[in-house]
Design a protein around this motif. Structure first.
Motif, PDB file in Angstrom:
ATOM      1  N   LEU A  98      61.248  15.350  -7.030  1.00 20.58           N
ATOM      2  CA  LEU A  98      60.587  16.497  -7.660  1.00 20.58           C
ATOM      3  C   LEU A  98      59.810  17.347  -6.670  1.00 20.58           C
ATOM      4  CD1 LEU A  98      59.204  15.083 -11.043  1.00 20.58           C
ATOM      5  CD2 LEU A  98      61.232  16.492 -10.684  1.00 20.58           C
ATOM      6  N   PHE A  99      59.103  16.690  -5.745  1.00 22.72           N
ATOM      7  CA  PHE A  99      58.278  17.429  -4.788  1.00 22.72           C
ATOM      8  C   PHE A  99      59.054  17.847  -3.545  1.00 22.72           C
ATOM      9  CE2 PHE A  99      55.169  15.210  -7.380  1.00 22.72           C
ATOM     10  CZ  PHE A  99      54.144  16.149  -7.532  1.00 22.72           C
ATOM     11  N   LYS A 100      60.351  17.451  -3.508  1.00 25.30           N
ATOM     12  CA  LYS A 100      61.231  17.805  -2.382  1.00 25.30           C
ATOM     13  C   LYS A 100      60.614  17.385  -1.035  1.00 25.30           C
ATOM     14  CE  LYS A 100      63.731  21.589  -4.611  1.00 25.30           C
ATOM     15  NZ  LYS A 100      63.347  21.225  -5.979  1.00 25.30           N
ATOM     16  N   LEU A 101      60.170  16.142  -0.980  1.00 26.44           N
ATOM     17  CA  LEU A 101      59.502  15.625   0.211  1.00 26.44           C
ATOM     18  C   LEU A 101      60.509  15.054   1.201  1.00 26.44           C
ATOM     19  CD1 LEU A 101      56.645  13.658  -1.582  1.00 26.44           C
ATOM     20  CD2 LEU A 101      56.475  15.934  -0.566  1.00 26.44           C
ATOM     21  N   LYS A 102      60.173  15.167   2.481  1.00 28.42           N
ATOM     22  CA  LYS A 102      60.995  14.553   3.516  1.00 28.42           C
ATOM     23  C   LYS A 102      60.463  13.189   3.920  1.00 28.42           C
ATOM     24  CE  LYS A 102      62.749  18.869   5.461  1.00 28.42           C
ATOM     25  NZ  LYS A 102      62.813  19.741   6.668  1.00 28.42           N
ATOM     26  N   GLU A 103      59.136  13.007   3.795  1.00 29.38           N
ATOM     27  CA  GLU A 103      58.548  11.706   4.120  1.00 29.38           C
ATOM     28  C   GLU A 103      57.228  11.515   3.388  1.00 29.38           C
ATOM     29  OE1 GLU A 103      57.733  11.194   8.277  1.00 29.38           O
ATOM     30  OE2 GLU A 103      56.120  12.673   8.286  1.00 29.38           O
ATOM     31  N   VAL A 104      56.815  10.258   3.293  1.00 33.90           N
ATOM     32  CA  VAL A 104      55.538   9.902   2.676  1.00 33.90           C
ATOM     33  C   VAL A 104      54.742   9.092   3.688  1.00 33.90           C
ATOM     34  CG1 VAL A 104      54.432   8.459   0.915  1.00 33.90           C
ATOM     35  CG2 VAL A 104      56.327   9.962   0.281  1.00 33.90           C
ATOM     36  N   MET A 105      53.485   9.472   3.857  1.00 36.86           N
ATOM     37  CA  MET A 105      52.577   8.758   4.754  1.00 36.86           C
ATOM     38  C   MET A 105      51.678   7.838   3.937  1.00 36.86           C
ATOM     39  SD  MET A 105      49.849  10.380   7.454  1.00 36.86           S
ATOM     40  CE  MET A 105      51.121  10.945   8.582  1.00 36.86           C
ATOM     41  N   ILE A 106      51.245   6.735   4.532  1.00 39.00           N
ATOM     42  CA  ILE A 106      50.410   5.759   3.835  1.00 39.00           C
ATOM     43  C   ILE A 106      48.951   5.878   4.279  1.00 39.00           C
ATOM     44  CG2 ILE A 106      49.967   3.292   3.486  1.00 39.00           C
ATOM     45  CD1 ILE A 106      52.481   4.298   2.089  1.00 39.00           C
ATOM     46  N   SER A 107      48.054   5.821   3.309  1.00 42.21           N
ATOM     47  CA  SER A 107      46.620   5.708   3.580  1.00 42.21           C
ATOM     48  C   SER A 107      46.154   4.346   3.079  1.00 42.21           C
ATOM     49  CB  SER A 107      45.826   6.804   2.853  1.00 42.21           C
ATOM     50  OG  SER A 107      44.440   6.508   2.866  1.00 42.21           O
ATOM     51  N   ASP A 108      45.427   3.604   3.933  1.00 43.45           N
ATOM     52  CA  ASP A 108      44.929   2.309   3.466  1.00 43.45           C
ATOM     53  C   ASP A 108      43.522   2.422   2.878  1.00 43.45           C
ATOM     54  OD1 ASP A 108      43.305   2.502   5.673  1.00 43.45           O
ATOM     55  OD2 ASP A 108      44.081   0.733   6.700  1.00 43.45           O
ATOM     56  N   SER A 109      43.027   3.645   2.783  1.00 40.80           N
ATOM     57  CA  SER A 109      41.751   3.886   2.097  1.00 40.80           C
ATOM     58  C   SER A 109      42.022   4.712   0.849  1.00 40.80           C
ATOM     59  CB  SER A 109      40.786   4.648   2.999  1.00 40.80           C
ATOM     60  OG  SER A 109      40.367   3.847   4.069  1.00 40.80           O
ATOM     61  N   ALA A 110      41.243   4.445  -0.194  1.00 42.82           N
ATOM     62  CA  ALA A 110      41.425   5.187  -1.447  1.00 42.82           C
ATOM     63  C   ALA A 110      40.115   5.186  -2.232  1.00 42.82           C
ATOM     64  CB  ALA A 110      42.575   4.583  -2.250  1.00 42.82           C
ATOM     65  N   LEU A 111      40.194   4.710  -3.473  1.00 50.18           N
ATOM     66  CA  LEU A 111      39.072   4.830  -4.407  1.00 50.18           C
ATOM     67  C   LEU A 111      37.787   4.197  -3.889  1.00 50.18           C
ATOM     68  CD1 LEU A 111      37.935   5.591  -7.199  1.00 50.18           C
ATOM     69  CD2 LEU A 111      38.852   3.432  -8.054  1.00 50.18           C
ATOM     70  N   ARG A 112      37.835   2.931  -3.489  1.00 46.25           N
ATOM     71  CA  ARG A 112      36.574   2.247  -3.135  1.00 46.25           C
ATOM     72  C   ARG A 112      35.927   2.862  -1.905  1.00 46.25           C
ATOM     73  NH1 ARG A 112      40.900  -0.131  -3.233  1.00 46.25           N
ATOM     74  NH2 ARG A 112      41.969  -0.973  -1.419  1.00 46.25           N
ATOM     75  N   GLU A 113      36.739   3.272  -0.908  1.00 43.00           N
ATOM     76  CA  GLU A 113      36.165   3.930   0.267  1.00 43.00           C
ATOM     77  C   GLU A 113      35.566   5.279  -0.120  1.00 43.00           C
ATOM     78  OE1 GLU A 113      38.994   0.877   1.558  1.00 43.00           O
ATOM     79  OE2 GLU A 113      39.230   2.581   0.190  1.00 43.00           O
ATOM     80  N   GLY A 114      36.224   5.969  -1.061  1.00 43.20           N
ATOM     81  CA  GLY A 114      35.671   7.226  -1.565  1.00 43.20           C
ATOM     82  C   GLY A 114      34.374   7.019  -2.318  1.00 43.20           C
TER      83      GLY A 114
END
Length: 522
Positions: free
Chosen positions: A290-306
């Motif tokens: 749907l988003f026509k992406l070529k690649e996806v990057m990973i983040s190991d930080s999310a909700l709790r770090e925010g």
């Protein structure tokens, strides 16, 4: 002057997992992670349709929170500095107040239930601390158990915040009764995802989104499995690593046809995600399409770090927005230096000398500002191996950089910095060394040039007295003369740098000599 140090523990009570991260914050060190722990509680199991939290799941959750409390206390976190947020499953449960009160009575923890939009905003804060966001808008998505958050933002501004009830536990419970998933159920699930993601994809198209960043356990599991399937197990860090659409689709086609017993054998898949990974893979496939992406990057930080960033900004008046938005790459390097009890003054002086040498010799090596940045960070960390042992400390520095969980860097950038530090003394780069041999030829040349510069800079502070003030360079077709402005007679520095110059002479195909110049004329 004494710098105040404060500690915070942030607990994220998710539909699938309970997580806790413990950090220490001070003006000099910034925000340094001390510990993190995760427990797959699956508190949302069965509650998606019943809207009731299961008694056994609640008991398991409270037991886990008690363990978290003990760990936080052992790290010196005060009770009032423990923050806890609950998301989708608890948010929607009819008996959530019963659970929240039991937690408060038995642990003293006061849990805040956050809305989907608050959750999305915290995820943005967290990702921004782990991944170097662009000046152009990017898609960030977090695949949870009950909901999936979609954020479109750049490094400063948010353009879209959405929370959709399409989490993997919810989708598994609602759509999937077969194993492997039947074509009909797969088609229904894909259609449901497409309908739910419509507004996000429209906004993405409008802003011409080119890159996506994924956080959460589901995305990390997918990344680990793809990394294993493509033979990239040598990459130590998952943060800011990526996989392409082509890599994903090859993996997706093979795994979506598997049953649970076959999926259990996949390297990188958490045992408790054996069934949950199916809707996760389908969603990732739909997002790519749907988003026509070529690649996806990973983040190991999310909700709790925010949550931590938000808490610091709102509760400690001296921890302002500027400090929380420091260059994440530089801040991460400095944090690692402090964790390894670095010699800060010496390291910063070596880095400054490296940058001067890089700039003066730029006509010869032709490298860019990107490589200049990596040289500075490698120079700042070149000596951290002494934290383990003085003997072979260059090899220990390499190991610590590779395994130091540096934020904001790709795995390749970390490998380049680790190799530069590795070769600041003793033997020069060699394809006999595994980490160096894994680099592509262009990347090896970067290591060759920058390690050569670092070797000379290291010689120029041989006595750790920060004697060299500034550097000049005069170049001919066959030689380079490096002029040194010093506070005191630089004979010892010239002698030491002369012993370290051979590798850079080989790389630049020029002889190098050093001479003292009048410091008053600099």
């Amino acid at each position: 002057m004494h710098t105040q140090t404060r500690k915070v523990a942030a607990i994220d009570l998710g539909t699938n997992s309970f997580h806790m991260v413990i950090v220490e914050e001070s003006e000099g060190k910034g925000i340094v992670e001390i510990d993190r722990v995760k427990e797959m509680i699956c508190i949302g199991r069965g509650s998606i349709s019943t809207k009731m939290l299961d008694e056994k799941a609640m008991e398991a959750g409270i037991t886990t929170l008690k363990h978290f409390l003990v760990l936080a206390s052992q790290h010196g976190v005060k009770q009032e500095s423990i923050i806890a947020f609950a998301t989708s499953a608890i948010r929607e449960a009819k008996n959530r107040d019963v659970f929240l009160q039991r937690v408060r009575d038995e642990t003293g923890i006061k849990i805040k239930v956050v809305s989907g939009l608050e959750e999305a905003q915290f995820i943005y804060y967290g990702v921004r601390r782990a991944v170097r966001l662009s000046t152009e808008p990017e898609l960030i998505f977090d695949i949870g158990g009950g909901s999936v958050e979609f954020i479109i933002a750049d490094h400063q501004k948010i353009f879209l915040l959405e929370s959709r009830k399409v989490g993997v536990a919810r989708m598994l419970e609602r759509f999937i009764t077969t194993d492997p998933i039947a074509d009909k159920e797969l088609s229904l699930l894909e259609q449901f995802f497409a309908a739910e993601l419509f507004s996000s994809t429209e906004k993405s198209r409008e802003l011409n989104i080119k890159r996506a960043i994924a956080s959460s356990g589901t995305a990390q599991n997918i990344a680990r499995m793809i990394r294993s399937a493509t033979g990239r197990d040598d990459e130590v860090t998952l943060n800011q690593s990526s996989f392409t659409r082509k890599e994903f689709q090859k993996f997706y086609k093979s795994v979506i046809a598997m049953n649970a017993s076959q999926r259990k054998k996949l390297t990188g898949l958490d045992e408790k995600r054996v069934d949950l990974i199916v809707p996760g893979l389908v969603l990732m496939n739909v997002i790519f399409s749907l988003f026509k992406l070529k690649e996806v990057m990973i983040s190991d930080s999310a909700l709790r770090e925010g949550m931590v960033v938000h808490y610091l900004k709102n509760n400690w008046s001296d921890c302002g927005e500027r400090r929380l938005q420091l260059n994440i790459r530089r801040q991460s390097v400095i944090e690692l230096g402090y964790r390894c009890d670095w010699n800060k003054i010496h390291s910063e002086h070596i880095a400054a000398l490296c940058l001067q040498l890089f700039d003066r010799l730029q006509p010869l090596h032709g490298l860019s500002s990107h490589e200049r940045e990596l040289l500075e960070y490698a120079a700042l960390l070149h000596n951290i191996g002494t934290f383990i042992s003085i003997a072979s400390h260059h090899k220990h520095s390499q190991y610590l950089i590779l395994n130091g969980e540096l934020r904001g860097f790709s795995p390749v950038e970390i490998n380049i910095m680790a190799n530069i530090a590795r070769y600041h003394r003793k033997s020069p780069p060699s394809t006999k060394h595994e980490a160096y041999s894994q680099l592509k030829s262009k990347q090896r040349r970067v290591v060759d040039v920058l390690s050569g510069i670092l070797r000379i800079a290291n010689g120029l502070d041989r006595g750790h007295r920060q004697n060299i003030v500034s550097i000049e360079a005069d170049m001919t077709a066959s030689s380079v003369t490096i002029g040194l402005h010093a506070m005191h007679n630089p004979d010892i520095e010239i002698w030491a740098a002369g012993r370290m110059k051979a590798w850079l002479e080989t790389v630049l195909e020029r002889s190098i000599r050093f001479e003292a110049r009048d410091a008053r004329k600099r």
